[in-house]
Structure formats: structure tokens, C-alpha cells
Write a protein that holds these residues in place. Structure first.
Motif, mmCIF file in Angstrom:
data_model
loop_
_atom_site.group_PDB
_atom_site.id
_atom_site.type_symbol
_atom_site.label_atom_id
_atom_site.label_comp_id
_atom_site.label_asym_id
_atom_site.label_seq_id
_atom_site.Cartn_x
_atom_site.Cartn_y
_atom_site.Cartn_z
ATOM 1 N N VAL A 25 25.595 61.667 103.792
ATOM 2 C CA VAL A 25 26.241 60.440 104.266
ATOM 3 C C VAL A 25 26.385 60.393 105.790
ATOM 4 O O VAL A 25 26.926 59.416 106.325
ATOM 5 N N SER A 33 21.567 53.292 104.123
ATOM 6 C CA SER A 33 21.564 54.505 104.945
ATOM 7 C C SER A 33 22.380 55.636 104.322
ATOM 8 O O SER A 33 22.553 56.691 104.932
ATOM 9 N N ASN A 34 22.881 55.420 103.100
ATOM 10 C CA ASN A 34 23.588 56.464 102.362
ATOM 11 C C ASN A 34 22.586 57.144 101.429
ATOM 12 O O ASN A 34 22.031 56.523 100.534
ATOM 13 N N ARG A 35 22.369 58.449 101.637
ATOM 14 C CA ARG A 35 21.378 59.176 100.847
ATOM 15 C C ARG A 35 22.001 59.957 99.689
ATOM 16 O O ARG A 35 21.313 60.732 99.017
ATOM 17 N N HIS A 76 25.274 57.234 107.206
ATOM 18 C CA HIS A 76 25.682 56.001 106.520
ATOM 19 C C HIS A 76 26.462 55.115 107.484
ATOM 20 O O HIS A 76 27.614 55.396 107.840
ATOM 21 N N SER A 77 25.824 54.060 107.928
ATOM 22 C CA SER A 77 26.453 53.161 108.895
ATOM 23 C C SER A 77 26.015 51.736 108.642
ATOM 24 O O SER A 77 24.814 51.455 108.525
ATOM 25 N N ARG A 86 31.326 53.234 108.292
ATOM 26 C CA ARG A 86 30.703 54.306 109.074
ATOM 27 C C ARG A 86 31.232 55.621 108.534
ATOM 28 O O ARG A 86 32.428 55.921 108.654
ATOM 29 N N MET A 98 24.341 49.986 101.635
ATOM 30 C CA MET A 98 24.208 51.354 101.130
ATOM 31 C C MET A 98 22.868 52.000 101.476
ATOM 32 O O MET A 98 22.624 53.159 101.114
ATOM 33 N N TYR A 158 34.889 59.699 104.506
ATOM 34 C CA TYR A 158 35.147 58.255 104.454
ATOM 35 C C TYR A 158 36.626 57.970 104.712
ATOM 36 O O TYR A 158 37.182 57.030 104.154
#
Length: 268
Positions: free
Chosen positions: A262, A194-196, A265-266, A94, A192, A151
Motif C-alpha cells: 500500500v 495504486s493499492n497492490r 496507494h494515493s 494516501r 484503488m 491508513y
């Protein structure tokens, strides 16, 4: 290690790097058990793997929970008749600013990324010792080597896993159990999605199969570590060691764009 005939347990084996590792181990003649939390995804993965080999089984369990870990170990032993390789691959992430991340999500990362591998390894050690030629493979992250903003907790868990593996390797030296730590970089996996963030922000992606092939080579050569990212990653690691302030400055320029890319990002 000669992989043929080895009995392998892979946590988080229903997708991503774990599934790619299952394919690679089976191709080398191993017997494999994969575990995962989502029965539907696990069933689909098992169907695919069965097309390549009959020597594969699955366990639906959450390794972040004590009863899930107990079920994973017991069912793996029952299916395989012992254990030669434990791959601690299950993980969660997350991203976002520390103060904006709910405590429950922080604790969830700690449980699945650090506590689960430690406790699973502890439970598996008697069987690994009995093997006489065994290995623990801990899948950490490149962020364990170079801490990235947004992170912080994920970096802490993966760096903790890396040092756990190093210390355990030395603890078990000469006792028939080796420990390998893998440091994947950005990898094209469901985790990955949901990580743009893209390459311009330090998040290049490679196929999960490439990471799995590198780990398999590390297993076969009894390597201490497998670091992905090539020469660019090696240079960044050296710079982070020799001149961390310059890495701080580099991230400072990226922070606004990185935070936005990010924030969603989850995968916990």
C-alpha cells in the motif's frame, strides 16, 4: 424512501462508487447531479449517463475548497429546483506510515473526507428540510470500523464521518431528514488502482455496482447503515470489539507485506 422523482446530488460522481450510484438512482427514476474535480472525466461520465436518462447534470468543482462547495450547492439547486438526497461520496486517500506522509497530503484527506461532507451537509440542510422527505448518505469506509495500519489518517476521517452521520441522524430525528452511513470494503474503482494489496492482506474487491445497489436498497428502506463484506467482515468487526488484541496480532503478521503493497496507494 421512494426514489422516483427525487432530486439527488452526488459528490465524486464521475467515477467509481459515485458513478455507479448515479446509474442506480437514474434507473429508479431520480433526477441526478454529479460533481467532480476533473472536467474531462466528468464530461465522459455525463455522456454515458445521458444515454440512460436526460435527467442528469454535472458540476465541475472541488468540494474540498469553500468556493467549490458553494458552486456545487448553487448549481445543484439551480438544476434540480431543490434537493431531496445529498450523497457525500467524494473522497481521497494516501496510505503509508504517518511520519512519512507529507502534512499537505494528510490535510488534503481531512478536507475532502471529513470537512467537505460536514460543510456541504450544513449548506444543504435548508433545502433538505424543505423537501419533507430527505436523506443524507455519507460514504465512509470499512476502515472506519476496523482501523488498518498505514491508513491512520484515512481511518480517522472516515470514522469521524460515521459518527458525524450518527449524531446528525439523531439531531434531525422527526424533522424529515434521515441520515444513512455506508461502509464499503475494497471496491474495484480508480481510487484503488495504486493499492497492490489483495485478499490475502484483507483487500478483496467487489464491483462498484454491487456497493451502489446495496446503498440504494438502504435508501429505499431508510436503513441506518450499509456494511459491505458479508459474514467475514461482520466476524472481524465483532472480534475487533471483543478482542482487539487478537486483531492487533493478526495485523502484526501482515505488516511487512501490507506496508509494501500500500505504500504507493494515493488518490488525492
Amino acid at each position: 424512501m421512494n426514489i422516483k422523482g427525487k432530486r439527488v446530488l452526488i459528490t465524486g460522481g464521475s467515477s467509481g462508487i459515485g458513478l455507479a450510484l448515479a446509474r442506480a438512482f437514474l434507473a429508479k427514476g431520480a433526477k441526478v447531479v454529479i460533481s467532480g474535480r476533473r472536467p474531462d472525466v466528468l464530461e465522459k461520465a455525463l455522456e454515458e449517463l445521458h444515454r440512460a436518462s436526460s435527467s442528469v447534470w454535472s458540476i465541475a468543482a472541488d468540494v474540498a475548497a469553500p468556493d467549490g462547495r458553494a458552486a456545487t450547492i448553487k448549481q445543484a439547486f439551480d438544476a434540480l429546483g431543490g434537493l431531496d438526497v445529498l450523497v457525500n461520496n467524494a473522497g481521497g486517500v494516501r496510505a503509508g506510515r504517518l511520519e512519512n506522509t507529507p502534512e499537505a497530503e494528510l490535510r488534503a484527506m481531512i478536507e475532502v473526507d471529513l470537512v467537505a461532507p460536514i460543510m456541504l451537509t450544513r449548506a444543504a440542510l435548508p433545502a433538505l428540510r424543505a423537501s419533507g422527505d430527505a436523506m443524507v448518505v455519507n460514504v465512509a469506509s470499512g476502515i472506519a470500523l476496523i482501523g488498518a495500519p498505514f491508513y491512520a489518517t484515512y481511518a480517522a476521517t472516515k470514522a469521524g464521518l460515521a459518527r458525524f452521520g450518527e449524531a446528525l441522524r439523531r439531531e434531525l430525528k422527526g424533522e424529515g431528514v434521515h441520515v444513512l452511513t455506508a461502509y464499503p470494503g475494497g471496491t474495484d474503482t480508480p481510487m484503488m488502482k495504486s493499492n497492490r494489496a489483495g485478499p490475502e492482506l484483507g483487500f478483496s474487491r467487489e464491483p462498484a455496482s454491487a456497493v451502489a445497489d446495496a446503498i440504494i436498497e438502504g435508501v429505499e428502506t431508510d436503513a441506518f447503515e450499509v456494511i459491505r463484506g458479508g459474514e467475514a467482515r461482520a466476524q472481524m468487526i465483532a472480534l475487533n470489539r471483543d478482542n482487539p488484541a487478537s486483531v492487533d496480532e493478526r495485523f502484526l503478521g501482515l505488516k511487512p507485506a501490507l506496508e509494501d503493497a500500500v505504500k504507493d496507494h494515493s488518490a488525492i
